[in-house]
Write a protein that holds these residues in place. Structure first.
Motif, mmCIF file in Angstrom:
data_model
loop_
_atom_site.group_PDB
_atom_site.id
_atom_site.type_symbol
_atom_site.label_atom_id
_atom_site.label_comp_id
_atom_site.label_asym_id
_atom_site.label_seq_id
_atom_site.Cartn_x
_atom_site.Cartn_y
_atom_site.Cartn_z
ATOM 1 N N MET A 137 0.456 -1.119 -0.438
ATOM 2 C CA MET A 137 0.461 0.343 -0.014
ATOM 3 C C MET A 137 0.974 1.089 -0.309
ATOM 4 O O MET A 137 0.770 2.189 -0.620
ATOM 5 C CB MET A 137 -1.020 0.267 0.940
ATOM 6 N N ASP A 138 2.302 1.420 0.348
ATOM 7 C CA ASP A 138 3.263 2.762 0.170
ATOM 8 C C ASP A 138 4.119 2.764 -0.751
ATOM 9 O O ASP A 138 3.423 3.550 -1.951
ATOM 10 C CB ASP A 138 3.869 1.762 1.432
ATOM 11 N N SER A 168 0.399 4.526 -2.163
ATOM 12 C CA SER A 168 -0.105 5.906 -2.002
ATOM 13 C C SER A 168 1.579 6.676 -3.272
ATOM 14 O O SER A 168 1.147 7.549 -3.310
ATOM 15 C CB SER A 168 0.184 5.604 -0.595
ATOM 16 N N ARG A 200 -0.768 7.996 2.110
ATOM 17 C CA ARG A 200 -1.328 6.966 3.371
ATOM 18 C C ARG A 200 -2.390 6.792 3.354
ATOM 19 O O ARG A 200 -3.437 6.251 3.032
ATOM 20 C CB ARG A 200 0.019 6.012 4.098
ATOM 21 N N ARG A 201 -3.002 7.889 4.187
ATOM 22 C CA ARG A 201 -4.370 7.977 5.365
ATOM 23 C C ARG A 201 -5.210 8.381 3.372
ATOM 24 O O ARG A 201 -6.361 7.962 4.042
ATOM 25 C CB ARG A 201 -3.760 9.661 5.971
ATOM 26 N N PHE A 240 -6.115 4.624 2.349
ATOM 27 C CA PHE A 240 -6.630 3.907 3.176
ATOM 28 C C PHE A 240 -8.485 5.246 3.148
ATOM 29 O O PHE A 240 -9.098 4.164 3.483
ATOM 30 C CB PHE A 240 -6.199 3.658 4.576
ATOM 31 N N ASN A 241 -8.331 5.977 3.189
ATOM 32 C CA ASN A 241 -9.644 7.247 3.097
ATOM 33 C C ASN A 241 -10.679 6.354 1.936
ATOM 34 O O ASN A 241 -11.721 6.034 1.864
ATOM 35 C CB ASN A 241 -9.306 8.361 2.927
ATOM 36 N N PRO A 270 -9.890 0.477 2.051
ATOM 37 C CA PRO A 270 -9.256 -0.124 2.909
ATOM 38 C C PRO A 270 -8.279 -0.719 2.968
ATOM 39 O O PRO A 270 -7.624 -1.521 3.547
ATOM 40 C CB PRO A 270 -10.501 -0.977 3.748
ATOM 41 N N SER A 271 -8.342 -1.975 2.059
ATOM 42 C CA SER A 271 -7.268 -2.430 1.043
ATOM 43 C C SER A 271 -6.858 -2.943 -0.353
ATOM 44 O O SER A 271 -7.154 -2.331 -1.111
ATOM 45 C CB SER A 271 -7.696 -3.967 1.590
ATOM 46 N N LYS A 272 -5.996 -3.539 -0.510
ATOM 47 C CA LYS A 272 -5.470 -3.373 -1.526
ATOM 48 C C LYS A 272 -6.376 -4.023 -2.933
ATOM 49 O O LYS A 272 -6.259 -2.987 -4.106
ATOM 50 C CB LYS A 272 -4.446 -4.559 -1.874
#
Length: 194
Positions: free
Chosen positions: A34-35, A38, A45-46, A49-50, A53-55
């Protein structure tokens, strides 16, 4: 003209999905974090995820939904009073998105076929949408019509959709997906004599 918050959200979500699909296509589902996503998308990153919620959710993107007004009209027997024609009208907005590009759909299909977790996730989303449509059909047609018949109608539409995707991807004239869906639906109707 200022862009609405909803339009910005949709655009950002689509951008994240595109990056996630490109990374998956190049590296595989387990080949990035996920990084990494991003950084590739240029969002924090925030923020990532907003949106997702997942890859897997990022790769599949925001799942389309049926328009509430279209559902109300369908459930009340409209717009034409013919079940298949009205089902087509109900789902047409999901298929007539001008952002549905051949390269994107080909990539999407390729990464789904290469990864069982993605295929399972899509299947679960399809089942939820199908269950909603079955419920709408039973409400419209009445309990005597039955959920079994409604499920068969939805499964026929799914087969028509799958066939139309193949034709869409192979079409040298670059006609829209809805065009191919309409042709496949007409063929299905002729096969069943409706």
């Amino acid at each position: 003209m200022a862009q609405s918050a909803n339009e910005r959200r949709l655009r950002t979500g689509a951008s994240i999905m595109l990056c996630a699909q490109e990374l998956t296509d190049a590296r595989g589902l387990d080949g990035f974090t996920m990084d990494d996503l991003s950084a590739a998308c240029g969002v924090s990153r925030r923020t990532l995820f907003n949106y997702f919620p997942s890859k897997v959710d990022a790769i599949l993107g925001i799942w389309p939904t049926l328009d509430d007004d279209d559902v109300d009209e369908f459930r009340s027997g409209g717009p034409d009073g013919d079940l298949l024609a009205d089902l087509r009208t109900l789902i047409a907005p999901l298929l007539d998105d001008p952002t549905l590009e051949r390269t994107m759909i080909a990539r999407h299909r390729r990464i789904l076929l290469a990864n069982e977790r993605l295929m399972t996730a899509v299947h679960l989303r399809y089942q939820a949408l199908s269950a909603d449509i079955v419920e709408h059909i039973v409400e419209r047609e009445g309990a005597a019509f039955g959920a079994r018949r409604a499920r068969i109608a939805v499964n026929v539409l799914a087969a028509v959709f799958d066939s139309s995707i193949d034709e869409f991807l192979e079409d040298s004239r670059e006609r829209r997906l809805l065009h191919h869906f309409d042709e496949a639906l007409a063929t299905a109707r002729s096969l069943f004599g409706t």
